[in-house]
Enzyme design. Structure first.
Site, PDB file in Angstrom:
ATOM      1  N   HIS A 120       0.489  -0.722   0.169  1.00 59.16           N
ATOM      2  CA  HIS A 120      -0.033   0.045   0.697  1.00 59.16           C
ATOM      3  C   HIS A 120       1.013   1.466   0.135  1.00 59.16           C
ATOM      4  O   HIS A 120       0.227   2.354  -0.245  1.00 59.16           O
ATOM      5  CB  HIS A 120      -0.938  -0.444   1.386  1.00 59.16           C
ATOM      6  CG  HIS A 120      -1.793   1.073   1.174  1.00 59.16           C
ATOM      7  ND1 HIS A 120      -1.580   2.124   2.128  1.00 59.16           N
ATOM      8  CD2 HIS A 120      -3.243   1.402   0.721  1.00 59.16           C
ATOM      9  CE1 HIS A 120      -2.078   3.408   2.166  1.00 59.16           C
ATOM     10  NE2 HIS A 120      -3.679   2.610   1.392  1.00 59.16           N
ATOM     11  N   CYS A 129      -0.969  35.857 -15.286  1.00 56.59           N
ATOM     12  CA  CYS A 129       0.117  35.578 -14.300  1.00 56.59           C
ATOM     13  C   CYS A 129      -0.375  35.347 -13.269  1.00 56.59           C
ATOM     14  O   CYS A 129       1.218  34.816 -11.809  1.00 56.59           O
ATOM     15  CB  CYS A 129       0.707  36.941 -15.031  1.00 56.59           C
ATOM     16  SG  CYS A 129       0.269  39.199 -13.454  1.00 56.59           S
ATOM     17  N   THR A 138      -4.524  36.553 -11.447  1.00 55.75           N
ATOM     18  CA  THR A 138      -5.760  35.793 -11.378  1.00 55.75           C
ATOM     19  C   THR A 138      -5.783  35.059  -9.248  1.00 55.75           C
ATOM     20  O   THR A 138      -6.889  35.134  -8.964  1.00 55.75           O
ATOM     21  CB  THR A 138      -6.311  34.047 -11.434  1.00 55.75           C
ATOM     22  OG1 THR A 138      -4.430  33.738 -11.565  1.00 55.75           O
ATOM     23  CG2 THR A 138      -6.100  34.886 -13.099  1.00 55.75           C
TER      24      THR A 138
HETATM   25  C1  PEP Z   1      -1.990  38.244  -8.437  1.00 61.59           C
HETATM   26  O1  PEP Z   1      -2.747  38.835  -7.840  1.00 61.59           O
HETATM   27  O2  PEP Z   1      -2.540  36.833  -9.538  1.00 61.59           O
HETATM   28  C2  PEP Z   1      -0.503  38.349  -8.847  1.00 61.59           C
HETATM   29  C3  PEP Z   1       0.011  38.028  -9.922  1.00 61.59           C
HETATM   30  O3  PEP Z   1       0.109  38.966  -8.525  1.00 61.59           O
HETATM   31  P1  PEP Z   1       0.946  39.254  -6.954  1.00 61.59           P
HETATM   32  O4  PEP Z   1       0.100  37.512  -6.568  1.00 61.59           O
HETATM   33  O5  PEP Z   1       1.958  39.203  -6.385  1.00 61.59           O
HETATM   34  O6  PEP Z   1      -0.696  39.664  -6.395  1.00 61.59           O
END
Ligand code: PEP
Ligand code: MG
Length: 744
Positions: free
Chosen positions: A322, A698, A634
């Site tokens: 397992h 991003c 995001t």
């Molecule tokens: C986000 O908010 O998705 C972003 C890439 O900026 P940070 O994570 O630096 O706030």
């Protein structure tokens, strides 16, 4: 087993009866009991059942069958099934099925047995029949890890008789069956079989769980062998799990104190504190500690503890136990069958005969070599295999999305380029202010009450920024880079401890009392919704002006000195509406004009914005009139759309996932119904006023397979993720395009 699984009597009750009888009658193995002894045991078992269930053991075979089937259906709701579904994102609504088969007996005599085999090696992917079996034994005995099983193939120096030599005909038949099954399912199979009087019966076949390393090799090999197409091979590999291949291995040239060596069940290097039970592992991991779960054997009840551990070590069981199977599935380093180690549960220790370690002591395990070391070992990045490189090349043939990296340091940028990044999609400039001496002028700037004071401090920072950008541009050459201007609230840069405050006071000539005053002044109740991003830029335009000057001076220097033509993408964070962006852009364009006049040079650059607030998404059509690109943050967009704090929500998000309010943590996999919709609206609004608008993502979701599949359905040009997620992003982007265009 029936009494345990169907009637719910603890397994140990029966083990105790058996162990007792063995001890009293001096019998070594279950198979050595004679009829009289077996009858005695059966009676004792029946009494046990009656005592714990207040009913006699069912004697009607139809009642027994009905009970067994009900138990299968009920098992859908037991704790381990629920945990398994949660870990593997399987919806609770799927339900399960039961197959009723005629019974064959592996424990009939010495010409019988039972085993588990993989059609290829699930640890490294080699094409070989791989598995274990036991003579004169039944089903569970192999996977339970109670008896040490025998190998399928002859292995030098192993005394246990292999299936190949004990049952050559059966062995040959399994080889033939393996080929047939692989060709049919186009997948490596994990089969369970029983041998009854030298006849083989297959009980079950299913897609084999494997390590990420094996998964890549198998996909490439099966394509070469003509079993699958390139497109099928690409979709055979789990995109999220290939980051496991990039995880560190132990450095060879270091002092190591070997504690034990056993079976190399799942590769990788793990360093953690010894913990002897699954609940404790979960508890300690919850406190942020790295733990290695050490057990005699694991069972499905331990799944949550295995999930919480960085590595797993068992003293019993083989390569199909397992622990081994589950660890491989989870991509965790695992060593099994360390038979010479003794765990003492009462004193919470583990000993190899000469050294005894306590719970909480640190060990390092190498799952690729099966080695366990005392203390902390240093690790280093692995070297990607030939198959891995082939897979990455294939991704480039199919994917549509460009893959960029979130990186701002030289190390991260180099790593990203090695992994195949096509540029930088997010350079978080704030990270550049923390290194070395830079934090002092940064803090000096924040402490200044006047614009002049701030400008004085910024003039010290600009030289660092110019040289940082020069280094990044040099590395990237003609690849694009999006530089985001300062985003976090100011207080994040301020000293926290008294010592730091005194040091800062001495360095910039202000009193610690003034620093404390500033800390109070800058503190906010909701800093993530506070004075940050473009709001800071508009309050103190000199900060963004300095950053833009640094970016463009670096581009200019490289143009003059290296004949490199850099076209930076300048990105303004946390925009709400068009007016905000337009005002900020005005400041920047004025600064850029001044610079162009001073240097007698025309810069190539674009200015764009992040979309990380629902307001920005709804205002996208007017915002896009002032922006050449959008990049979806995001992380913040999830926070602001769902109203969930990205720093605090983990406290209850788990229970939201457990209760099906979310199928997955929305900070890990994008919530398509809400955040996904907001992204869609923004793209369509943005494109309506600016059809050339370039679009990227991003946030962390850009490195997660399901989210990437979703992004690929939208008019998005690139995704940008952390360096170690780049191979995942490439593979997921290729898979998404293959699925979207029905290439399978
Ligand atoms: C986000 O908010 O998705 C972003 C890439 O900026 P940070 O994570 O630096 O706030
Ligand atoms: Mg953000």
């Amino acid at each position: 087993m029936y009494s345990n699984v169907v009637l719910g009597v603890e397994h140990e009750r029966f083990e105790a009866v058996l162990a007792n009888k063995k001890r009293i009658d001096n019998v070594d193995s279950d198979a050595d009991f004679n009829i009289e002894q077996l009858n005695w045991i059966i009676n004792a078992y029946k009494n046990t059942v009656e005592r714990f269930t207040n009913a006699t053991f069912p004697q009607d075979p139809y009642d027994q069958l009905k009970g067994a089937i009900e138990a299968v259906f009920n098992s859908w709701q037991n704790k381990r099934a629920v945990t398994y579904r949660k870990i593997n994102n399987i919806p609770d609504s799927w339900g399960t099925g039961a197959t009723v088969q005629a019974m064959v007996f592996g424990n009939l005599n010495d010409k019988s047995g039972t085993g588990v085999a993989f059609t290829r090696n699930p640890s490294n992917g080699n094409k070989e029949l791989y598995g274990e079996y036991l003579i004169n034994a039944q089903g569970e005995d192999v996977v339970a890890g109670i008896r040490t099983p025998h190998p399928m193939k002859k292995i030098k120096n192993i005394k246990q008789e292999s299936l190949e030599s004990k049952f050559p005909k059966v062995y040959k038949e399994i080889l033939e069956i393996s080929t047939k099954l692989e060709n049919h399912f186009k997948e490596v199979q994990d089969i369970e079989f029983t041998i009854e009087n030298e006849d083989i019966y297959l009980l079950q076949t299913r897609k084999a769980k494997r390590t990420a390393q094996a998964s890549v090799k198998i996909a490439i090999d099966m394509q070469k062998e003509g079993i699958v197409t390139k497109e099928e091979a690409l979709t055979m590999v789990d995109a999220n799990s290939i980051t496991n291949l990039l995880h560190p291995q132990f450095v060879d040239s270091q002092q190591k104190e070997l504690f034990n060596k056993a079976l190399n069940a799942s590769p990788g290097a793990a360093v953690g504190e010894i913990v002897f039970d699954a609940d404790k592992a979960e508890e300690e991991a919850g406190k942020g500690r790295e733990v290695i779960l050490v057990r005699d054997e694991t069972s499905p009840e331990d799944i949550h503890g295995m999930h919480s551990s960085v590595g797993i070590l068992t003293t019993k069981g083989g390569m199909t136990s397992h622990a081994a199977v589950v660890a491989r599935g989870m991509g965790k380093p695992c060593v099994v069958g360390a038979e010479s180690l003794i765990i003492d549960h009462s004193s919470k220790t583990i000993s190899n005969g000469s050294t005894t370690l306590n719970e909480g002591d640190i060990i390092s395990i190498d799952g690729g070599l099966g080695e366990i070391y005392i203390g902390v070992l240093q690790s280093e990045p692995p070297k990607p295999s030939e198959e891995f490189n082939i897979l990455m090349d294939w991704c480039d043939e199919f994917k549509r999305l460009k893959i960029r990296a979130n990186a701002e340091t030289i190390t991260d940028t180099k790593k990203s380029l090695e992994f195949g990044a096509e540029g930088i999609g997010l350079c978080r400039t704030e990270h550049m202010f923390f290194e070395g001496d830079r934090i002092i002028p940064m803090r000096e700037m924040i402490m200044s009450d006047t614009k002049q004071g701030r400008e004085r401090a910024l003039s010290k920072l600009i030289k660092y920024q110019i040289s940082d950008f020069e280094d990044l541009f040099m590395l990237l050459k003609d690849k694009p880079i999006t530089v985001r201007l300062l985003d976090p609230p100011m207080h994040e840069f301020l000293p926290k401890s008294d010592i730091e405050m005194t040091e800062l006071g001495n360095a910039i000539g202000v009193s610690p009392a003034h620093i404390r005053e500033m800390l109070v002044k800058l503190s906010e109740s909701n800093p993530m919704l506070g004075h940050r991003g473009v709001r800071l830029g508009l309050s103190y335009p000199e900060i963004y002006e300095m950053q833009v000057e640094a970016i463009l001076r670096a581009a200019y220097n490289l143009n003059k000195n290296e004949k490199l033509s850099v076209s930076p993408e300048i990105m303004i964070p946390l925009i709400m509406n068009a007016e905000e962006l337009s005002q900020m852009k005005q400041y920047l364009l004025e600064k850029i004009n001044q610079l162009e006049e001073e240097l007698k040079f025309t810069f190539n650059f674009t200015i764009g914005t992040m979309i990380e607030l629902p307001s920005a998404a709804l205002n996208s059509s007017s915002i896009a009139e002032h922006a050449e690109f959008f990049s979806f943050g995001t992380n913040d967009l999830t926070q602001t759309t769902l109203g969930l704090s990205r720093d605090d929500a983990s406290k209850f998000l788990n229970s939201y996932v457990e209760n099906d309010i979310f199928l997955e943590d929305p900070f890990v996999s994008i919530d398509q119904g809400s955040v996904g919709k907001v992204v869609e609206i923004s793209i369509s609004e943005g494109k309506s006023s600016n059809k050339d608008l370039k679009i990227g993502v991003c946030g962390e979701h850009a490195g997660e397979s399901n989210s990437i599949q979703f992004f690929n359905t939208l008019q998005i040009d690139y995704i940008s993720c952390s360096p170690f997620r780049i191979p995942t992003a490439k593979l997921a982007a290729a898979q998404a395009e293959i699925i979207k265009t029905n290439l399978l």
